[in-house]
Design an enzyme around this catalytic site. Structure first.
Site, PDB file in Angstrom:
ATOM      1  N   ASP A 188      -0.991   5.658   1.699  1.00 33.99           N
ATOM      2  CA  ASP A 188       0.018   5.825   0.653  1.00 33.99           C
ATOM      3  C   ASP A 188       0.764   7.136   0.893  1.00 33.99           C
ATOM      4  O   ASP A 188       0.145   8.205   0.949  1.00 33.99           O
ATOM      5  CB  ASP A 188      -0.676   5.846  -0.708  1.00 33.99           C
ATOM      6  CG  ASP A 188       0.290   5.909  -1.878  1.00 33.99           C
ATOM      7  OD1 ASP A 188       1.504   6.025  -1.654  1.00 33.99           O
ATOM      8  OD2 ASP A 188      -0.193   5.837  -3.026  1.00 33.99           O
ATOM      9  N   HIS A 230      -0.284  -1.364  -9.787  1.00 39.04           N
ATOM     10  CA  HIS A 230      -0.600   0.054  -9.750  1.00 39.04           C
ATOM     11  C   HIS A 230      -1.398   0.376 -11.005  1.00 39.04           C
ATOM     12  O   HIS A 230      -0.985   0.050 -12.110  1.00 39.04           O
ATOM     13  CB  HIS A 230       0.696   0.872  -9.715  1.00 39.04           C
ATOM     14  CG  HIS A 230       0.482   2.343  -9.708  1.00 39.04           C
ATOM     15  ND1 HIS A 230       0.758   3.137 -10.801  1.00 39.04           N
ATOM     16  CD2 HIS A 230       0.012   3.171  -8.739  1.00 39.04           C
ATOM     17  CE1 HIS A 230       0.490   4.405 -10.495  1.00 39.04           C
ATOM     18  NE2 HIS A 230       0.030   4.446  -9.251  1.00 39.04           N
TER      19      HIS A 230
END
Length: 388
Positions: free
Chosen positions: A207, A309
């Site tokens: 990420d 998320h």
């Protein structure tokens, strides 16, 4: 049944100095959220949560959104979402069949709408005596989880990521920028160490928090391809959908993004650009349960998977669990490994996470109860969440 009260409460959770981690975002010193409460005339209360600056969110909820909700039927969640999103033009919008949104229809306003929507669904579940995922339409009772962490510098990433695998997770995620300074060489060293730590049978995701430019993201992707990366998350700015598509075309590594997007319209842009493989809406930002169902359906029509998320408050994580159980194209759910009592200790009950899988709660609504001392335990603290 009528809504009688809508209110919001800023909350915070400071991170002790010895538990802090650093990424491209800076050093995390606290976690913030805004709890949202919607009460019906029988005394039942639904709980939601928003991302964004808590005092601002609370003001929007109580002064901008509440007037559209008071005295309305709480079961009409689609109608109430349109009232919040369209503002004064909600009635002609519904009569004519197309959206006529309010001017401040993105950003912190959408985060406030998201928190209210979560609270409405929690209230609906409690009134109908069903967990939210069963009202949405369940497809599963448990889902694969992935351990989300990965800040350790250099070769220390090996031990950190191995520790997550030893907890039973067969998928883990690390940050491209850790405690050490970002360079492509540093990032490759850390990815190589992570793969060494978890072996060949555990999925590894990376990420970048949208911190790289297009050319750097492409060069990094090329360098980490040999380490069997499951997805490369937010390689470039979320404002650059065309740049994200360029990165996707340049690498065989799947691209994941979406945690900082708002509404189905923003996700439509990403889909039209063919900029992603994994869609990551945040239930406390993108529009709550009501809107994420639409986003997931759009993704399904394009053969895209959804991985919500789920980083923030316990309400956000609980809501994400319900989404994971109800979205057919959701295949995995984020499980934070950070020090975050606002996520782990907000409720009386514990989450059911076993051997790397997340299991659905069975109690009505979100299925969790705020601890009695939550207001005192998580009293709001002024200041930013991250510092450099």
């Amino acid at each position: 049944m009528r809504i009688t009260d809508v209110r919001a409460m800023p909350v915070s959770d400071p991170v002790p100095e010895e538990m802090r981690h650093r990424t491209d975002l800076g050093t995390k010193v606290k976690t913030d959220a805004t709890l949202v409460f919607v009460e019906s005339d029988d005394g039942t209360t639904g709980v939601g949560a928003s991302l964004g600056n808590p005092p601002t969110i609370a003001s929007i909820v109580e002064h901008e959104l509440a007037p559209h909700l008071i005295d309305a039927d709480p079961l009409y969640t689609e109608r109430l979402w349109e009232k919040m999103y369209d503002g004064s033009r909600w009635k002609p919008s519904l009569e004519r069949g197309y959206s006529q949104p309010r001017e401040d229809r993105r950003g912190i306003t959408l985060e406030a709408i998201s928190g209210v929507d979560i609270a409405l669904w929690d209230l609906k579940g409690k009134l109908l005596d069903q967990p939210i995922y069963k009202l949405l339409g369940p497809v599963r009772d448990d889902v694969q989880g992935y351990a989300s962490g990965g800040w350790a510098p250099g070769d220390e990433a090996e031990a950190e990521m191995r520790g997550y695998a030893e907890k039973g997770f067969d998928a883990v995620k690390m940050r491209v920028v850790g405690e050490d300074e970002f360079t492509i060489e540093n990032a490759v060293t850390r990815v190589k160490a992570a793969r060494r730590g978890i072996g060949d049978d555990v999925d590894l995701m990376v990420d970048a928090h949208g911190s790289l430019d297009v050319s750097t993201a492409i060069r990094l992707a090329e360098r980490i391809e040999p380490y069997d990366i499951t997805w490369f998350e937010e390689p470039v700015s979320p404002d650059d959908h065309a740049g994200l598509a360029e990165v996707r075309r340049a690498t065989p590594i799947p691209i994941a993004t979406g945690e900082r997007e708002f509404t189905r319209f923003d996700f439509l842009s990403l889909m039209e650009e063919r900029a992603m493989d994994v869609v990551q809406p945040d239930v406390a930002r993108a529009g709550g349960f009501t809107e994420i169902r639409r986003i997931a359906a759009m993704a399904s029509a394009r053969g895209l998977r959804v991985a919500p998320h789920a980083w923030g408050s316990g309400v956000l994580f609980a809501a994400s669990i319900h989404l994971a159980m109800a979205l057919p194209n959701c295949h995995i759910l984020e499980v934070s490994q950070a020090y975050m009592p606002l996520l782990t200790d907000l409720f009386e009950e514990e989450y059911d996470v076993r051997d790397g899988r997340v299991y659905a709660p069975e109690a009505p609504g979100l299925g969790f109860t705020l601890r009695d001392d939550y207001a005192e335990r998580f009293e709001y603290i002024e200041g930013p969440e991250y510092v450099f």
